[in-house]
Scaffold this motif. Structure first.
Motif, short mmCIF file in Angstrom:
data_model
loop_
_atom_site.label_atom_id
_atom_site.label_comp_id
_atom_site.label_asym_id
_atom_site.label_seq_id
_atom_site.Cartn_x
_atom_site.Cartn_y
_atom_site.Cartn_z
N SER A 1 -42.42 -26.26 112.44
CA SER A 1 -43.66 -25.87 111.78
C SER A 1 -44.03 -26.81 110.63
CB SER A 1 -43.55 -24.45 111.24
OG SER A 1 -42.51 -24.36 110.28
N THR A 2 -43.07 -27.64 110.18
CA THR A 2 -43.35 -28.55 109.06
C THR A 2 -43.90 -29.89 109.54
OG1 THR A 2 -41.12 -29.53 109.03
CG2 THR A 2 -41.48 -27.52 107.74
N CYS A 3 -43.94 -30.11 110.84
CA CYS A 3 -44.46 -31.38 111.36
C CYS A 3 -45.97 -31.41 111.20
CB CYS A 3 -44.06 -31.55 112.82
SG CYS A 3 -42.26 -31.67 113.06
N GLY A 4 -46.46 -32.49 110.61
CA GLY A 4 -47.87 -32.59 110.30
C GLY A 4 -48.16 -32.38 108.83
N GLN A 5 -47.15 -31.93 108.07
CA GLN A 5 -47.34 -31.75 106.64
C GLN A 5 -47.39 -33.10 105.91
OE1 GLN A 5 -44.22 -29.17 105.18
NE2 GLN A 5 -45.05 -27.35 106.18
N GLU A 6 -47.90 -33.06 104.69
CA GLU A 6 -47.97 -34.27 103.88
C GLU A 6 -46.60 -34.61 103.32
OE1 GLU A 6 -51.14 -34.72 101.19
OE2 GLU A 6 -52.64 -33.82 102.50
N VAL A 7 -46.11 -35.80 103.62
CA VAL A 7 -44.80 -36.26 103.20
C VAL A 7 -44.97 -37.64 102.57
CG1 VAL A 7 -42.46 -36.83 103.94
CG2 VAL A 7 -43.70 -34.99 105.07
N THR A 8 -44.28 -37.89 101.46
CA THR A 8 -44.43 -39.17 100.78
C THR A 8 -43.16 -40.02 100.73
OG1 THR A 8 -43.99 -38.11 98.64
CG2 THR A 8 -46.30 -38.30 99.32
N GLN B 1 -55.38 -37.97 102.39
CA GLN B 1 -54.90 -36.91 103.27
C GLN B 1 -53.86 -37.50 104.21
OE1 GLN B 1 -57.85 -34.84 105.62
NE2 GLN B 1 -56.52 -33.09 105.89
N LEU B 2 -52.62 -37.16 103.93
CA LEU B 2 -51.52 -37.60 104.78
C LEU B 2 -51.37 -36.62 105.95
CD1 LEU B 2 -49.01 -38.43 101.92
CD2 LEU B 2 -50.04 -40.08 103.46
N PHE C 1 -43.95 -28.61 121.31
CA PHE C 1 -44.39 -27.54 120.41
C PHE C 1 -45.73 -27.93 119.79
CE2 PHE C 1 -41.95 -30.47 117.79
CZ PHE C 1 -42.65 -30.54 116.59
N TYR C 2 -46.38 -26.98 119.16
CA TYR C 2 -47.70 -27.20 118.57
C TYR C 2 -47.63 -27.00 117.06
CZ TYR C 2 -49.05 -26.64 123.42
OH TYR C 2 -49.13 -26.78 124.79
N ALA C 3 -48.35 -27.85 116.33
CA ALA C 3 -48.42 -27.71 114.88
C ALA C 3 -49.73 -28.34 114.41
CB ALA C 3 -47.24 -28.39 114.19
N GLU C 4 -50.20 -27.85 113.29
CA GLU C 4 -51.46 -28.36 112.76
C GLU C 4 -51.23 -29.60 111.92
OE1 GLU C 4 -54.14 -26.65 109.40
OE2 GLU C 4 -54.83 -25.70 111.26
N MET C 5 -51.99 -30.65 112.19
CA MET C 5 -51.93 -31.88 111.41
C MET C 5 -53.36 -32.36 111.20
SD MET C 5 -49.57 -35.29 111.87
CE MET C 5 -50.23 -35.96 113.39
N MET C 6 -53.70 -32.63 109.96
CA MET C 6 -55.06 -33.06 109.62
C MET C 6 -56.10 -32.05 110.11
SD MET C 6 -54.20 -36.08 108.32
CE MET C 6 -55.77 -36.89 108.18
N TYR C 7 -55.75 -30.77 110.07
CA TYR C 7 -56.61 -29.66 110.51
C TYR C 7 -56.84 -29.65 112.02
CZ TYR C 7 -57.63 -29.44 105.52
OH TYR C 7 -57.52 -29.37 104.15
N ASP C 8 -56.10 -30.44 112.78
CA ASP C 8 -56.22 -30.47 114.24
C ASP C 8 -54.93 -29.96 114.86
OD1 ASP C 8 -58.82 -31.62 114.23
OD2 ASP C 8 -57.94 -33.59 113.84
N ASN C 9 -55.04 -29.36 116.03
CA ASN C 9 -53.88 -28.79 116.71
C ASN C 9 -53.22 -29.85 117.58
OD1 ASN C 9 -52.06 -26.81 117.46
ND2 ASN C 9 -53.30 -26.10 119.18
#
Length: 522
Positions: A448-455, A249-250, A373-381
């Motif tokens: 809104s893309t911050c916190g998404q899985e990126v490789t 989980q990235l 700003f706020y964004a979800e990462m690893m299911y946390d705000n």
């Protein structure tokens, strides 16, 4: 007579050299050769369906055939110990009743000495354990594997399940003579409804002639105080074997990323074997030291992977980074100190009583401050602030935790990065308290893309990351493009802040983070 003595001497010399050089590998003094195998297990097509013991043994035998090949391959490369993954023999997604035919009886290692290969008659339903024991004996290698085990109990006993047996997710460790040295029953189950949690956590370790004591725990255990942290600190262990079936989980909990961080935080060697099922996000194994790693992460292809590496034995009296961290926190040295006792340039240190990352009055107003700003990462705000421009200083806070970043990009790319903070109870797929400061590449150019899985990433960034962490249990994450690892130049405590610094990552930066576990608040 002289000719006979000379021939004997040559034979002894050849034997000695063969012991020291196996398949071209020279073992240096103070080092040992370890192996881990990332296994693509052969799975039951319908794990919820009940089967007979014979059918269960047939499926497990196909996986054990592969294990046997890999033990031989590792031994030929001079490996003295090999580790296999969690769930590698029987698979997963069973119910409590459907897994029963796959379970061996495994006496707890405290119950006395037993060599399953040589004493197969002592217990019933030990076919898997016997075969693993014989692999170790035949190849003269220490072997660690994971399997399901059963233990009968009286229904009148407290905690005894209604079916009259305990079922455990179990690690077994065998010596090079095939003897069962230690067993470990997984304590922190990850939605494993087929298994029971032992009444008390096992503190499992075994001794070896080449590297001293090895401790062991399994998968999800690595995120909790019991038994992982207790085991290492109570028994002063420096070598860890770690079977796992980890779903990546990235950006903060990729398998190789956190395994390396754990090795660095505790100054231990970790032999981590993950299962290989890319469609389930499961890959990532390695042999880790605090300063170098030999890893495998492959989401593209199928099949297993054997990793063999020579690594140094860490002395038992060598202090962990966490012990050093706590010392820095308490003493608050005036001069810059790091966990590696390396002096820092003045520019890396912040001045006494100065808040790191604080923008001076002179600099204020020169450029517009980036927005929060706020964004979800690893299911946390998470609360984020973006990185704008070629260089800058940022600060972002949540609850009692504040994160600070000084950064400079080598080349300005069009990638969006953000500094995020979270201080709270994580409640999805497990409940545990996290303090995290994370510099991450966003999935796109919108917030809104911050916190998404990126490789993948291209930006090379110099940075210093600080945080006023409330826990000494801090795991330094440094992940680069293609799910590769990098190491910090410096890290440690200063003025009650923990810091991590790096001059130019080796590849595009994906994640640089301080991942703190505040165990007392779980």
């Amino acid at each position: 007579m002289a000719f006979t003595m000379m021939a004997l001497c040559w034979k002894l010399l050849i034997c000695f050299l063969f012991y020291q050089v196996v398949s071209g590998r020279v073992r240096r003094e103070g080092h040992y050769v370890a192996a881990v195998y990332e296994h693509e297990s052969i799975l039951s097509p319908n794990p919820a369906a009940p089967v007979e013991r014979r059918a269960a043994l047939e499926l497990m035998g196909r996986n054990l055939d592969i294990y046997e090949q890999q033990v031989l391959a590792a031994a030929r490369q001079g490996a003295q110990i090999i580790v296999f993954p969690e769930d590698g023999i029987h698979g997963f997604n069973f119910t409590r009743s459907s897994i029963y035919p796959y379970l061996d009886f495994v006496p707890h290692s405290h119950s006395g000495k037993w060599n399953p290969c040589r004493e197969s008659h002592l217990y019933n339903d030990t076919e898997v354990v016997q075969r693993l024991s014989c692999m170790a004996l035949k190849n003269k290698i220490f072997l660690v594997a994971n399997l399901g085990s059963k233990q009968p109990c009286e229904r009148s006993e407290p905690r005894c399940p209604s079916d009259g047996r305990f079922q455990f997710n179990t690690n077994v460790a065998f010596g090079a003579d095939g003897a069962l040295l230690a067993t470990y029953r997984k304590h922190n189950l990850y939605f494993e409804y087929a298994f029971d949690t032992p009444a008390e956590p096992d503190y499992a370790f075994f001794d070896t002639p080449f590297a001293g004591k090895f401790g062991m725990f399994t998968c999800f255990d690595i995120l909790f105080f019991e038994p992982a942290v207790s085991l290492i600190t109570q028994y002063n262990l420096k070598q860890i074997v770690y079977p796992t079936a980890w779903m990546n989980q990235l950006p903060l909990l990729s398998a190789v990323e956190f395994q390396q961080a754990f090795s660095t935080a505790f100054n231990v060697n970790i032999l981590a074997a993950n299962i290989h099922h890319p469609t389930l996000g499961m890959t990532g194994s390695g042999i880790y030291t605090p300063v170098k790693s030999f890893i495998y992460h492959n989401m593209e292809s199928y099949g297993g992977k054997l990793i063999v590496a020579e690594i140094p034995v860490i002395a038992a009296d060598y202090k962990t980074n966490l012990e050093s961290n706590e010392r820095f926190r308490v003493n608050l040295h005036d001069s810059c100190r790091t966990s590696t006792s390396t002096s820092l340039d003045d520019e890396v240190c912040f001045k006494e009583q100065e808040t790191p990352g604080r923008v001076s009055e002179k600099e204020k107003g020169k450029e517009q401050s980036p927005p929060f700003f706020y964004a979800e990462m690893m299911y946390d705000n998470f609360t984020f602030v973006p990185l704008w421009g070629e260089k800058g200083e940022l600060q972002v806070c949540a609850n009692s935790l504040c994160c600070y970043l000084n950064y400079q990009r080598a080349v300005l790319t069009d990638e969006l990065y953000a500094l995020g903070v979270f201080d709270g109870l994580h409640t999805v797929h497990g409940t545990y308290y996290v303090q995290a400061c994370a510099l991450v590449k966003c999935g796109g150019l919108s917030f809104s893309t911050c916190g998404q899985e990126v490789t993948d990433a291209t930006a090379l960034i110099d940075f210093q990351l600080w945080a006023n962490m409330s826990t000494p249990y801090i795991f330094p994450l440094l992940l680069t493009s293609g799910i590769t690892l990098d190491f910090a130049d410096h890290m440690g405590w200063k003025n009650n802040h923990y810091f991590l610094s790096k001059n130019r990552t080796s590849a595009g930066l994906l994640t640089a983070a301080l991942y703190g576990r505040w165990y007392e608040k779980d």
